[in-house]
Design a protein around this motif. Structure first.
Motif, PDB file in Angstrom:
ATOM      1  N   ARG A  59       7.371   2.959  -2.570  1.00 47.88           N
ATOM      2  CA  ARG A  59       8.742   2.543  -2.880  1.00 47.88           C
ATOM      3  C   ARG A  59       9.672   2.899  -1.715  1.00 47.88           C
ATOM      4  NH1 ARG A  59      11.264   5.455  -6.553  1.00 47.88           N
ATOM      5  NH2 ARG A  59       9.687   7.095  -6.401  1.00 47.88           N
ATOM      6  N   ILE A  60      10.583   1.981  -1.412  1.00 44.60           N
ATOM      7  CA  ILE A  60      11.632   2.244  -0.431  1.00 44.60           C
ATOM      8  C   ILE A  60      12.956   1.928  -1.108  1.00 44.60           C
ATOM      9  CG2 ILE A  60      12.621   1.575   1.788  1.00 44.60           C
ATOM     10  CD1 ILE A  60       9.805   1.008   2.769  1.00 44.60           C
ATOM     11  N   VAL A  61      13.823   2.935  -1.166  1.00 43.08           N
ATOM     12  CA  VAL A  61      15.034   2.839  -1.974  1.00 43.08           C
ATOM     13  C   VAL A  61      16.260   2.992  -1.089  1.00 43.08           C
ATOM     14  CG1 VAL A  61      16.311   3.810  -3.925  1.00 43.08           C
ATOM     15  CG2 VAL A  61      13.800   3.802  -3.948  1.00 43.08           C
ATOM     16  N   ARG A  62      17.179   2.038  -1.203  1.00 41.68           N
ATOM     17  CA  ARG A  62      18.480   2.152  -0.540  1.00 41.68           C
ATOM     18  C   ARG A  62      19.506   2.650  -1.559  1.00 41.68           C
ATOM     19  NH1 ARG A  62      18.749   0.673   4.556  1.00 41.68           N
ATOM     20  NH2 ARG A  62      17.382  -0.944   5.429  1.00 41.68           N
ATOM     21  N   THR A  63      20.376   3.553  -1.118  1.00 41.36           N
ATOM     22  CA  THR A  63      21.407   4.106  -2.003  1.00 41.36           C
ATOM     23  C   THR A  63      22.776   3.947  -1.349  1.00 41.36           C
ATOM     24  OG1 THR A  63      21.209   6.322  -1.024  1.00 41.36           O
ATOM     25  CG2 THR A  63      19.834   5.836  -2.947  1.00 41.36           C
ATOM     26  N   TRP A  64      23.819   3.944  -2.156  1.00 41.97           N
ATOM     27  CA  TRP A  64      25.179   3.960  -1.634  1.00 41.97           C
ATOM     28  C   TRP A  64      26.031   4.814  -2.550  1.00 41.97           C
ATOM     29  CZ3 TRP A  64      22.396  -0.147  -3.301  1.00 41.97           C
ATOM     30  CH2 TRP A  64      22.798  -0.819  -4.461  1.00 41.97           C
ATOM     31  N   LYS A  65      26.980   5.520  -1.917  1.00 43.81           N
ATOM     32  CA  LYS A  65      27.776   6.503  -2.624  1.00 43.81           C
ATOM     33  C   LYS A  65      29.172   5.962  -2.949  1.00 43.81           C
ATOM     34  CE  LYS A  65      24.323   9.281  -2.382  1.00 43.81           C
ATOM     35  NZ  LYS A  65      24.244  10.522  -1.633  1.00 43.81           N
ATOM     36  N   THR A  66      29.823   6.610  -3.896  1.00 42.05           N
ATOM     37  CA  THR A  66      31.172   6.242  -4.321  1.00 42.05           C
ATOM     38  C   THR A  66      32.094   6.142  -3.108  1.00 42.05           C
ATOM     39  OG1 THR A  66      30.869   7.287  -6.471  1.00 42.05           O
ATOM     40  CG2 THR A  66      33.132   7.000  -5.707  1.00 42.05           C
TER      41      THR A  66
ATOM     42  N   ALA B 280      28.896   6.498   1.883  1.00 42.64           N
ATOM     43  CA  ALA B 280      27.711   6.610   2.743  1.00 42.64           C
ATOM     44  C   ALA B 280      26.526   5.851   2.150  1.00 42.64           C
ATOM     45  CB  ALA B 280      27.337   8.073   2.944  1.00 42.64           C
ATOM     46  N   HIS B 281      25.717   5.278   3.020  1.00 42.68           N
ATOM     47  CA  HIS B 281      24.494   4.585   2.617  1.00 42.68           C
ATOM     48  C   HIS B 281      23.285   5.400   3.049  1.00 42.68           C
ATOM     49  CE1 HIS B 281      25.915   0.293   1.661  1.00 42.68           C
ATOM     50  NE2 HIS B 281      27.001   1.054   1.756  1.00 42.68           N
ATOM     51  N   GLY B 282      22.189   5.298   2.290  1.00 41.95           N
ATOM     52  CA  GLY B 282      20.950   5.980   2.622  1.00 41.95           C
ATOM     53  C   GLY B 282      19.757   5.074   2.410  1.00 41.95           C
ATOM     54  N   LYS B 283      18.637   5.468   2.981  1.00 42.38           N
ATOM     55  CA  LYS B 283      17.379   4.733   2.794  1.00 42.38           C
ATOM     56  C   LYS B 283      16.248   5.747   2.821  1.00 42.38           C
ATOM     57  CE  LYS B 283      13.634   2.767   5.000  1.00 42.38           C
ATOM     58  NZ  LYS B 283      12.789   3.226   6.132  1.00 42.38           N
ATOM     59  N   LEU B 284      15.478   5.811   1.724  1.00 43.27           N
ATOM     60  CA  LEU B 284      14.413   6.805   1.606  1.00 43.27           C
ATOM     61  C   LEU B 284      13.108   6.142   1.185  1.00 43.27           C
ATOM     62  CD1 LEU B 284      16.286   9.774  -0.112  1.00 43.27           C
ATOM     63  CD2 LEU B 284      15.535   9.631   2.274  1.00 43.27           C
TER      64      LEU B 284
ATOM     65  N   GLY C 296       4.297  -0.600   4.107  1.00 44.89           N
ATOM     66  CA  GLY C 296       3.154  -0.679   3.193  1.00 44.89           C
ATOM     67  C   GLY C 296       2.592  -2.083   3.065  1.00 44.89           C
ATOM     68  N   LEU C 297       3.084  -3.024   3.876  1.00 40.70           N
ATOM     69  CA  LEU C 297       2.614  -4.405   3.837  1.00 40.70           C
ATOM     70  C   LEU C 297       1.741  -4.717   5.049  1.00 40.70           C
ATOM     71  CD1 LEU C 297       5.904  -6.237   2.781  1.00 40.70           C
ATOM     72  CD2 LEU C 297       3.912  -5.778   1.337  1.00 40.70           C
ATOM     73  N   SER C 298       0.831  -5.659   4.878  1.00 43.01           N
ATOM     74  CA  SER C 298      -0.043  -6.071   5.976  1.00 43.01           C
ATOM     75  C   SER C 298       0.731  -6.897   6.998  1.00 43.01           C
ATOM     76  CB  SER C 298      -1.203  -6.892   5.418  1.00 43.01           C
ATOM     77  OG  SER C 298      -1.881  -7.574   6.460  1.00 43.01           O
ATOM     78  N   LEU C 299       0.300  -6.823   8.258  1.00 40.65           N
ATOM     79  CA  LEU C 299       0.878  -7.672   9.288  1.00 40.65           C
ATOM     80  C   LEU C 299       0.679  -9.159   8.991  1.00 40.65           C
ATOM     81  CD1 LEU C 299       0.055  -5.769  12.602  1.00 40.65           C
ATOM     82  CD2 LEU C 299       2.321  -6.562  11.897  1.00 40.65           C
ATOM     83  N   ASP C 300      -0.293  -9.467   8.157  1.00 40.39           N
ATOM     84  CA  ASP C 300      -0.542 -10.871   7.804  1.00 40.39           C
ATOM     85  C   ASP C 300       0.682 -11.513   7.150  1.00 40.39           C
ATOM     86  OD1 ASP C 300      -3.087 -10.641   8.787  1.00 40.39           O
ATOM     87  OD2 ASP C 300      -4.034 -10.343   6.816  1.00 40.39           O
ATOM     88  N   THR C 301       1.539 -10.705   6.513  1.00 36.61           N
ATOM     89  CA  THR C 301       2.717 -11.256   5.854  1.00 36.61           C
ATOM     90  C   THR C 301       3.719 -11.813   6.868  1.00 36.61           C
ATOM     91  OG1 THR C 301       3.812  -9.089   5.794  1.00 36.61           O
ATOM     92  CG2 THR C 301       2.487  -9.703   3.884  1.00 36.61           C
ATOM     93  N   LEU C 302       3.533 -11.469   8.149  1.00 35.36           N
ATOM     94  CA  LEU C 302       4.418 -11.973   9.197  1.00 35.36           C
ATOM     95  C   LEU C 302       3.787 -13.095  10.001  1.00 35.36           C
ATOM     96  CD1 LEU C 302       5.780  -8.630  10.739  1.00 35.36           C
ATOM     97  CD2 LEU C 302       6.829 -10.024   8.952  1.00 35.36           C
ATOM     98  N   ALA C 303       2.512 -13.395   9.752  1.00 38.18           N
ATOM     99  CA  ALA C 303       1.733 -14.230  10.672  1.00 38.18           C
ATOM    100  C   ALA C 303       2.363 -15.591  10.931  1.00 38.18           C
ATOM    101  CB  ALA C 303       0.311 -14.397  10.142  1.00 38.18           C
ATOM    102  N   GLU C 304       2.734 -16.314   9.881  1.00 37.17           N
ATOM    103  CA  GLU C 304       3.252 -17.677  10.061  1.00 37.17           C
ATOM    104  C   GLU C 304       4.575 -17.673  10.821  1.00 37.17           C
ATOM    105  OE1 GLU C 304       4.638 -21.557   7.405  1.00 37.17           O
ATOM    106  OE2 GLU C 304       3.571 -19.887   6.450  1.00 37.17           O
ATOM    107  N   GLY C 305       5.496 -16.825  10.392  1.00 38.60           N
ATOM    108  CA  GLY C 305       6.780 -16.742  11.073  1.00 38.60           C
ATOM    109  C   GLY C 305       6.638 -16.263  12.498  1.00 38.60           C
TER     110      GLY C 305
ATOM    111  N   ALA D 264       0.835  -1.198   0.000  1.00 41.65           N
ATOM    112  CA  ALA D 264       0.000   0.000   0.000  1.00 41.65           C
ATOM    113  C   ALA D 264       0.873   1.251   0.000  1.00 41.65           C
ATOM    114  CB  ALA D 264      -0.908  -0.005   1.225  1.00 41.65           C
ATOM    115  N   PRO D 265       0.351   2.358  -0.521  1.00 38.96           N
ATOM    116  CA  PRO D 265       1.055   3.628  -0.344  1.00 38.96           C
ATOM    117  C   PRO D 265       1.246   3.910   1.137  1.00 38.96           C
ATOM    118  CG  PRO D 265      -0.750   3.857  -1.917  1.00 38.96           C
ATOM    119  CD  PRO D 265      -0.896   2.501  -1.287  1.00 38.96           C
ATOM    120  N   LEU D 266       2.364   4.520   1.508  1.00 37.00           N
ATOM    121  CA  LEU D 266       2.627   4.768   2.918  1.00 37.00           C
ATOM    122  C   LEU D 266       1.730   5.898   3.418  1.00 37.00           C
ATOM    123  CD1 LEU D 266       6.526   4.550   2.941  1.00 37.00           C
ATOM    124  CD2 LEU D 266       4.841   2.740   3.329  1.00 37.00           C
TER     125      LEU D 266
END
Length: 401
Positions: A299-306, A289-293, A356-365, A21-23
């Motif tokens: 969308r969730i995007v991780r970045t890393w710099k030179t 440096a690493h980032g997470k936006l 953006g995911l339902s808690l159901d995706t964790l249910a079994e684990g 889902a959209p955040l």
């Protein structure tokens, strides 16, 4: 700053087929700034740090950092910074003038929260009273001082440039410079270290009355001198005794453990750390440096710099070395790998809010982890039990198919 391991090969039960889902709201936003130079590279260090030349390219590097930030601004328009962390390397090698120009440039580009936390990593061998007074006047309001040990034999084994007296003086100088909030970084499990040695270091740190203590075990990491020429480390039984006795000592003196290796006085956990472990957002600028936006569309995007400073400073090369959008398969592992490091875990509602995911995706684990005694049976929270904190990798395995 700890980089999150890649989860690209991990498939989490049920997540792949679940729509994202959209955040509803974007998480808090932090900024990590990497200063990659040190006086000397320590033999245990696997961070992106490089021995400094006699004259640092402060002007050029600050220019590059601001240009790097400019390229990330489109992704954070309208948001404000809740924390800034200068990591390294040894950021305190930079002059107050250089850091002041950098902070001014950052604030011109992104609004600062009224109560923003700004942390600077510093080593005792780089402490100068006048310089740290100037840092405080810039708005830097928290220090993280890399002590590692107060014992000369251990400091020499670790390749540190300071001695125990300088470490003690550094804490006093920090307070005199106006820092009422500072962390001491301390290691245990050092070469030939006994239980008494480790507790002596910890008692000395506590006596200096920091608001926060990072206390963690030395590990041998690939691509380090210690990996190729391993020192003699304490046996497992000694390591366990150190861990138990040290945690009891910290608790006795009012330092509550809130993360695997972080202990703080009441109301003094590092805000930057909390944001990182609760799957908040952070821009990463600087060499390696690493980032997470997060983006409103989910969308969730991780970045890393030179990584290499010479390449980062080369106008012909891009600041960004790569980026990766996290898939639904990867999201649960990425979230839990961070959140379950916190001793109190996080509220369950944070999972759908941040992924953006339902808690159901964790249910079994989740059921399996609860039944095995690794995850607390508490619907409103995702938190490891004491046993789960000791066997965090085993806990995370419960969420894999």
């Amino acid at each position: 700053m700890t980089d999150s391991p890649s989860a690209s090969s991990l498939i989490i039960g049920g997540a792949a087929s679940s729509p994202r889902a959209p955040l509803p709201t974007l998480p808090p936003l932090a900024l990590y700034i990497h200063i990659p130079w040190c006086v000397r590279k320590c033999p245990y260090c696997d961070f992106n740090s490089h021995t400094a030349s006699p004259v640092l390219p402060e002007q050029e590097y600050v220019d590059a950092l601001l240009a790097d930030l400019d390229q990330d601004l489109h992704a954070v328009y309208g948001r404000e910074l809740t924390s800034i962390f200068f990591g390294g390397g040894t950021p305190s090698l930079f002059s107050a003038e250089a850091l002041g120009r950098l902070l001014q440039g950052v604030e011109q580009r992104i609004r600062f929260a009224d109560d923003i936390e700004i942390t600077l990593e510093a080593n005792p061998g780089t402490f100068e009273q006048e310089k740290f007074v100037a840092y405080r006047k810039l708005g830097i309001n928290r220090l993280s001082i890399g002590i590692q040990s107060f014992q000369q034999e251990k400091l020499e084994a670790l390749g540190r440039i300071h001695n125990g007296d300088e470490a003690v003086r550094a804490a006093g100088m920090a307070r005199q410079a106006g820092f009422d909030n500072f962390n001491l970084d301390l290691m245990h499990g050092l070469p030939d270290q006994s239980l008494d040695d480790a507790l002596s270091d910890l008692r000395q740190a506590i006596a200096l009355k920091p608001t926060h203590i990072s206390w963690y075990q030395l590990t041998l990491e690939p691509n380090t001198v210690f990996w190729n020429q391993p020192p003699v480390l304490p046996e497992d039984d000694t390591l366990w005794d150190i861990q138990e006795a040290g945690q009891a000592l910290l608790a006795e003196h009012g330092y509550a453990q809130y993360e695997v290796s972080a202990y703080a006085q009441a109301g003094r956990p590092a805000r930057h750390n909390l944001n990182y472990w609760s799957f908040g957002d952070f821009i990463g600028i600087g060499a390696g440096a690493h980032g997470k936006l997060s983006h409103p569309d989910g969308r969730i995007v991780r970045t890393w710099k030179t990584r290499l400073p010479k390449d980062y400073l080369n106008p012909a090369k891009s600041f960004q070395a790569g980026e990766k959008s996290l898939s639904n398969d990867e999201m649960p592992f990425e979230f839990l790998m961070n959140a379950l490091r916190l001793t109190a875990g996080v509220e369950s509602r944070l999972y759908p809010e941040r992924t953006g995911l339902s808690l159901d995706t964790l249910a079994e684990g989740r059921r399996e982890a609860e039944q095995s005694g690794l995850l607390q049976v508490e619907p409103s929270r995702l938190a490891a039990t004491e046993r789960g904190q000791l066997f965090l990798n085993d806990l995370l395995q419960q969420f894999l198919n």
